[in-house]
Enzyme design. Structure first.
Site, PDB file in Angstrom:
ATOM      1  N   LYS A  22      29.856 -35.316  15.306  1.00 30.66           N
ATOM      2  CA  LYS A  22      30.621 -34.067  15.226  1.00 30.66           C
ATOM      3  C   LYS A  22      31.972 -34.316  14.551  1.00 30.66           C
ATOM      4  CE  LYS A  22      29.916 -31.407  18.845  1.00 30.66           C
ATOM      5  NZ  LYS A  22      30.057 -31.199  20.303  1.00 30.66           N
ATOM      6  N   GLY A 102      23.126 -30.399  23.300  1.00 33.68           N
ATOM      7  CA  GLY A 102      23.395 -29.911  24.649  1.00 33.68           C
ATOM      8  C   GLY A 102      23.541 -30.987  25.691  1.00 33.68           C
ATOM      9  N   MET A 104      26.045 -33.324  26.152  1.00 33.05           N
ATOM     10  CA  MET A 104      27.344 -33.514  26.765  1.00 33.05           C
ATOM     11  C   MET A 104      28.167 -32.264  26.557  1.00 33.05           C
ATOM     12  SD  MET A 104      28.022 -37.489  26.314  1.00 33.05           S
ATOM     13  CE  MET A 104      27.503 -37.356  24.654  1.00 33.05           C
ATOM     14  N   HIS A 450      17.612 -23.987  23.666  1.00 30.75           N
ATOM     15  CA  HIS A 450      17.470 -25.408  24.001  1.00 30.75           C
ATOM     16  C   HIS A 450      16.034 -25.882  23.856  1.00 30.75           C
ATOM     17  CE1 HIS A 450      16.896 -28.726  26.933  1.00 30.75           C
ATOM     18  NE2 HIS A 450      17.973 -29.172  26.335  1.00 30.75           N
ATOM     19  N   ASP A 770      -8.814 -58.566  17.809  1.00 30.82           N
ATOM     20  CA  ASP A 770      -9.269 -59.814  18.409  1.00 30.82           C
ATOM     21  C   ASP A 770      -8.207 -60.900  18.293  1.00 30.82           C
ATOM     22  OD1 ASP A 770     -11.729 -59.597  19.709  1.00 30.82           O
ATOM     23  OD2 ASP A 770     -12.769 -59.330  17.796  1.00 30.82           O
ATOM     24  N   CYS A 833      -7.557 -55.091   9.135  1.00 32.29           N
ATOM     25  CA  CYS A 833      -8.417 -53.971   9.519  1.00 32.29           C
ATOM     26  C   CYS A 833      -8.331 -53.668  11.015  1.00 32.29           C
ATOM     27  CB  CYS A 833      -9.850 -54.221   9.107  1.00 32.29           C
ATOM     28  SG  CYS A 833     -10.576 -55.669   9.899  1.00 32.29           S
ATOM     29  N   TYR A 853      -3.619 -55.028   1.191  1.00 26.05           N
ATOM     30  CA  TYR A 853      -3.890 -53.686   1.699  1.00 26.05           C
ATOM     31  C   TYR A 853      -3.872 -53.682   3.221  1.00 26.05           C
ATOM     32  CZ  TYR A 853      -8.495 -55.330   2.971  1.00 26.05           C
ATOM     33  OH  TYR A 853      -9.498 -56.028   3.556  1.00 26.05           O
TER      34      TYR A 853
HETATM   35  P1  ADP Z   1      27.583 -28.789  21.606  1.00 29.45           P
HETATM   36  O1  ADP Z   1      27.701 -30.206  21.279  1.00 29.45           O
HETATM   37  O2  ADP Z   1      26.895 -28.528  22.904  1.00 29.45           O
HETATM   38  O3  ADP Z   1      27.046 -27.988  20.472  1.00 29.45           O
HETATM   39  P2  ADP Z   1      30.213 -27.942  20.858  1.00 29.45           P
HETATM   40  O4  ADP Z   1      31.290 -28.912  21.040  1.00 29.45           O
HETATM   41  O5  ADP Z   1      29.692 -27.791  19.504  1.00 29.45           O
HETATM   42  O6  ADP Z   1      29.050 -28.264  21.890  1.00 29.45           O
HETATM   43  O7  ADP Z   1      30.729 -26.572  21.386  1.00 29.45           O
HETATM   44  C1  ADP Z   1      29.891 -25.503  21.622  1.00 29.45           C
HETATM   45  C2  ADP Z   1      30.445 -24.259  20.995  1.00 29.45           C
HETATM   46  O8  ADP Z   1      31.743 -23.993  21.447  1.00 29.45           O
HETATM   47  C3  ADP Z   1      30.592 -24.317  19.495  1.00 29.45           C
HETATM   48  O9  ADP Z   1      29.391 -24.053  18.854  1.00 29.45           O
HETATM   49  C4  ADP Z   1      31.578 -23.238  19.237  1.00 29.45           C
HETATM   50  O10 ADP Z   1      30.930 -21.991  19.196  1.00 29.45           O
HETATM   51  C5  ADP Z   1      32.455 -23.300  20.447  1.00 29.45           C
HETATM   52  N1  ADP Z   1      33.687 -23.980  20.110  1.00 29.45           N
HETATM   53  C6  ADP Z   1      33.947 -25.294  20.162  1.00 29.45           C
HETATM   54  N2  ADP Z   1      35.198 -25.541  19.734  1.00 29.45           N
HETATM   55  C7  ADP Z   1      35.740 -24.365  19.409  1.00 29.45           C
HETATM   56  C8  ADP Z   1      36.992 -23.962  18.872  1.00 29.45           C
HETATM   57  N3  ADP Z   1      37.936 -24.837  18.613  1.00 29.45           N
HETATM   58  N4  ADP Z   1      37.190 -22.657  18.644  1.00 29.45           N
HETATM   59  C9  ADP Z   1      36.194 -21.771  18.923  1.00 29.45           C
HETATM   60  N5  ADP Z   1      35.019 -22.066  19.413  1.00 29.45           N
HETATM   61  C10 ADP Z   1      34.768 -23.366  19.653  1.00 29.45           C
HETATM   62 MG    MG Z   2      27.784 -27.655  18.818  1.00 28.08          MG
HETATM   63 MG    MG Z   3      26.820 -27.775  24.996  1.00 30.97          MG
END
Ligand code: ADP
Ligand code: MG
Ligand code: MG
Length: 883
Positions: A22, A102, A104, A450, A770, A833, A853
């Protein structure tokens, strides 16, 4: 250790190890000029340090964080935690090197408290925004940072909505939201928790919570399933907030730059007006398809399309993005390479190649062999006219049949049984259940829910948002159109069409799509190791040819004798007491064998066909002794004398052929050395069939393989005898037949004495099933049913050596055999084989040690073709980087 904290503009896409996926994506987007809210990333190294040393690390980190907060304040012109002006708020977001959807958690709106919320309300002129943001902060902070769970908050939200008689969160008035804030605080009180009013304390605690989330059970289990190392750690992204919940000119959404299900061109996604964060994926309101944005906000829509194009051109792959629109201004909040179905992976690779964005080799590397395998799995036969009981969104294609199970724990506990996990919707905690299930069916959620995302990643069929099914978790059943399906009832789901069927639906075998065929043609061009197939019948041979096999690496002749019409002749041959009797029986088998070989040669259109002489112990062709005894008793009762005699003869023979260890018993070339007539008949059948094909003006290339050779004298004697037969047939037929004699290398001794054996063999084929048994001293069935699972669980062996070639032991013997064999005969053709011939990792090894092969089952041929090309490319890449 280097720098601990990076501003987005200080990072880039190549820094995933340090900044997480990210963070690296946010940095890259910032640097290519896309609109990203200012922010900074704390490195994965800090997380690892924290997990070792705790508080000390936080104290050391803190001044660095404060320094960056200052910078962000300057950038945004807002202040964090101040009593005047528009307040600066942050999101604190986790982000490991590999995307863990999803897994963390993220806390939004950090920096609000009882006073600042009023300031925010006044300065923004939008009290709804302020109180909606505050109640969300209380909710997420309680859930994620203080571990109170989401349920008490969601409960309260439901209650207030019910009391006010409204359906959607957006309908809550400012007063409702204020009241909700009050009620949320009561939840804190009743749980003995304190919401920190100091924004800086909030920030610090949230950062720590993200560090800690690396080791929550669901994250650990996700890593285990996906083979992600535990020591990578997560980065923490601190991002200045932008607001999608400012009214109808604001929104939040997610999109893929192309359709992740089919790979079709065109931006694909969903958004919600006046919403924040995960409202879209959480299925709180039904999101709108991205195409609606064209009407809602035409300019933003165009900008978004444009950004998608920029991102694809930049990353040269389909991207998955998250964005927020604040009062008509678009902000990018995340970018990553989009997860896709196997079918989409193939289409995207070929499309990006055609668009000139990637090379042929890159296109080949874009598709995993396991994805091709998935595409070759059976699908539901739509012509069967089976009536579907429900229809949802086909979120991840393919068909799956199994018993209905309503919770993830139970699904995980069902062992080898095929189950379909059926849930109202899935959450990250269900990951182990998804992993165990054959497929997933949910009543709620869209294409980016999810369940959909995770199933696509795992290549499992999923039907989501099948709203007509009413799940009753207490009764453990679901009803649809008056029909009730109970737990453990069998259903079939079709993740392509979204249909759900009761019971087992008929399946059909797949065909290769045009894109896949094109990709495999590229693969063949690149691969420096060929792919053949193991095929015993003309039908298998045809499929092998269609799937692109360049020959047959193993045609087992024993199955031909098992057929109903042949077994009696075979048994006659086995019970024969004189050579004459045996020859007479073999005479009957000869035309049948000839016909089999003729059919296979014709299907293979001149490609080489390796035929293995009879290999299994003879008792395998006789009925089981217990059954014979029963039959004898029956016939005696009914006075059928002749049958009694016949069965008694079979029984006597079965008694003498009984072995205490058949795997190492009277089989392979040993049979032919004791009863040469069998081999002679087989060689005659092979060459007569070849002669027929040649006389029809077609090409044919038979290779005759002697099994289970361990000593030079075995192959020498067998071959000398059979060469005489070959000469005879050739002179009888009056045509030249290009044939080879060779052997299987499946005994350690054969590998070690390969130089001697190569004097009498024109080709080697590693019989690694074998060879693995003999090298480990495992008998496969006993090993796999008794102790191998324990070995694997305890890590005594890293992988099942019958599935993935043991490079160190079995592989070492293969290397020796290749070296010594080629030393004696430089032109020696060498292949494999065993079942390993279809396993991508084993194929790579075979390429590395110089085999010509690999040969695998017909349905694995496309997988192997791709794996062969990838092995070639990856070895080249490694070689170049070593230089
Ligand atoms: P995940 O890893 O579960 O996707 P994110 O860190 O991407 O979690 O956060 C989930 C959502 O939160 C993002 O898709 C966004 O919509 C919202 N979000 C995160 N940071 C910001 C921010 N600085 N301003 C507005 N929305 C945010
Ligand atoms: Mg996200
Ligand atoms: Mg999340």
């Amino acid at each position: 250790m280097g720098k601990w904290v990076y501003l987005f503009e200080e990072g880039n896409a190549s820094m995933k190890d340090l900044l997480g996926g990210k963070g690296a994506g946010l940095a890259e987007m910032t640097n290519i000029g896309l609109p990203v809210p200012p922010g900074f990333t704390i490195t994965t190294e800090v997380c690892n340090l924290y997990l070792e040393n705790g508080d000390k690390v936080i104290e050391e980190l803190w001044p660095m964080v404060l320094e960056k907060v200052k910078v962000i304040e300057e950038r945004t012109g807002k202040k964090f935690g101040a009593q005047s002006g528009l307040p600066l708020l942050f999101s604190v977001r986790s982000g490991a090197k590999f995307s863990m959807p999803g897994m963390m958690d993220t806390v939004l709106n950090i920096g609000l408290n009882d006073e600042i919320v009023e300031l925010f309300s006044k300065e923004s002129g939008n009290p709804r925004l302020a109180y909606d943001s505050y109640r969300r902060l209380l909710q997420m902070f309680g859930d994620i940072v203080l571990g109170m769970g989401i349920h008490p908050f969601e409960n309260e939200l439901e209650i207030i909505k019910a009391q006010k008689g409204i359906k959607n969160d957006v309908e809550l008035s400012v007063d409702d939201l204020k009241e909700l804030v009050g009620r949320y605080k009561k939840i804190y009180e009743s749980e003995g928790k304190v919401f920190p009013q100091d924004p800086f304390v909030q920030l610090k605690m949230a950062i720590e919570a993200v560090f800690k989330s690396w080791n929550v059970p669901r994250a650990i289990s996700y890593r285990k399933i996906n083979n992600i190392p535990d020591n990578l750690g997560t980065a923490v992204n601190v991002v200045s907030m932008v607001f999608g919940n400012m009214g109808d000119d604001s929104a939040t959404g997610v999109a893929f730059t192309r359709d992740p299900k089919t790979g079709e061109k065109g931006v694909f996604g969903e958004y919600l007006l006046d919403a924040q964060g995960e409202d879209v994926v959480a299925g709180i309101r039904t999101p709108k398809p991205i195409s609606d944005l064209k009407d809602d906000m035409p300019e933003v829509y165009n900008e978004l399309l444009n950004i998608c194009k920029v991102l694809e051109d930049h990353y040269k792959d389909m991207q998955d993005i998250e964005f927020t629109i604040e009062k008509g201004k678009l902000y990018m909040l995340q970018v990553r390479t989009g997860k896709r179905t196997p079918g989409a992976a193939v289409k995207l690779a070929m499309d990006f190649l055609k668009e000139g964005l990637i090379s042929e080799e890159e296109a080949i590397l874009r598709v995993e062999p396991s994805q091709v395998d998935f595409l070759l799995h059976p699908r539901i036969d739509v012509s069967s006219k089976l009536k579907s009981i429900a229809k949802g969104l086909g979120a991840s294609p393919g068909a799956a049949t199994g018993k209905v199970v309503f919770d993830a724990d139970l699904a995980a506990k069902m062992g080898d049984e095929d189950v379909i996990l059926v849930r109202p919707e899935t959450v990250p905690d269900d990951i182990h259940g998804l992993a165990a299930a054959k497929g997933v069916l949910t009543a709620r959620g869209g294409m980016t829910s999810h369940a959909a995302v995770v199933a696509r990643g795992m290549g499992k069929p999923a039907v989501v948002g099948a709203e007509s099914i009413k799940i009753d978790l207490n009764e453990r059943s679901f009803t649809v159109n008056g029909e009730t399906i109970k737990e453990f009832d069998v259903i079939t789901i079709d993740g392509t069409s979204g249909n759900v069927f009761k019971g087992v639906a008929p399946l059909i075998m797949p065909e290769l799509s045009e894109d896949l065929q094109d990709l495999l043609v590229l693969a063949d061009k690149v691969a420096k190791i060929q792919v053949r197939a193991n095929a015993d019948t003309p039908e298998d041979a045809r499929r092998s040819y269609e799937f692109g096999a360049k020959g047959i690496g193993l045609c087992r002749t024993e199955h031909m004798f098992m057929a109903q019409d042949r077994l009696p002749a075979m048994q006659e041959m086995i019970v024969a007491e004189t050579i004459e009797e045996r020859k007479a029986a073999l005479e009957k088998l000869l035309p049948m064998q000839r016909e089999d070989f003729y059919g296979i040669f014709k299907e293979m259109k001149g490609y080489p066909v390796i035929i293995r002489l009879l290999d299994p112990p003879l008792h395998e062709f006789l009925p089981k002794r217990e059954i014979l005894k029963e039959e004898i008793a029956q016939h005696e009762k009914s006075g059928e004398k002749e049958l009694v005699e016949k069965k008694k003869r079979l029984l006597r023979r079965a008694e003498t052929l009984k072995e205490s260890n058949p795997m190492m018993g009277f089989r392979g070339c040993r049979l032919g050395l004791v009863y040469p007539e069998i081999n002679e008949m087989q060689v005659r059948a092979i060459l007569e069939a070849a002669a027929m094909v040649i006389k029809e003006g077609e090409r044919v290339f038979p290779e005759i393989m002697v099994p289970l050779v361990g000593h030079i004298n075995e192959i020498r004697l067998v071959r000398e005898k059979l060469e005489e037969v070959a000469k005879e047939v050739i002179s009888e037929q009056g045509v030249q037949i290009p044939y080879l004699f060779g052997t299987m290398i499946e005994l350690p001794r054969a590998a070690l004495r390969a130089d001697e054996i190569a004097k009498y063999a024109k080709f080697f084929s590693f019989g690694t099933n074998d060879l693995t048994q003999m090298t480990f001293g495992f008998s496969r069935d006993d090993a796999e049913s008794k102790f191998l699972p324990v070995y694997l669980e305890r890590g005594i062996l890293p992988v099942n050596p019958f599935q993935t070639l043991d490079r160190d032991g079995v592989g070492e013997l293969m290397k020796i055999a290749v070296e010594r064999g080629r030393c004696a005969n430089a032109d020696l053709e060498i292949g494999i084989c065993g079942e390993h011939g279809g396993d991508p990792d084993s194929i790579a090894f075979c390429y590395e040690i110089g085999l010509n092969y690999v040969s695998c089952s017909p349905f694995r041929v496309p997988v192997a073709r791709l794996a062969a090309a990838r092995a070639t490319i990856l070895a080249k890449v490694r070689y170049e980087s070593d230089k």
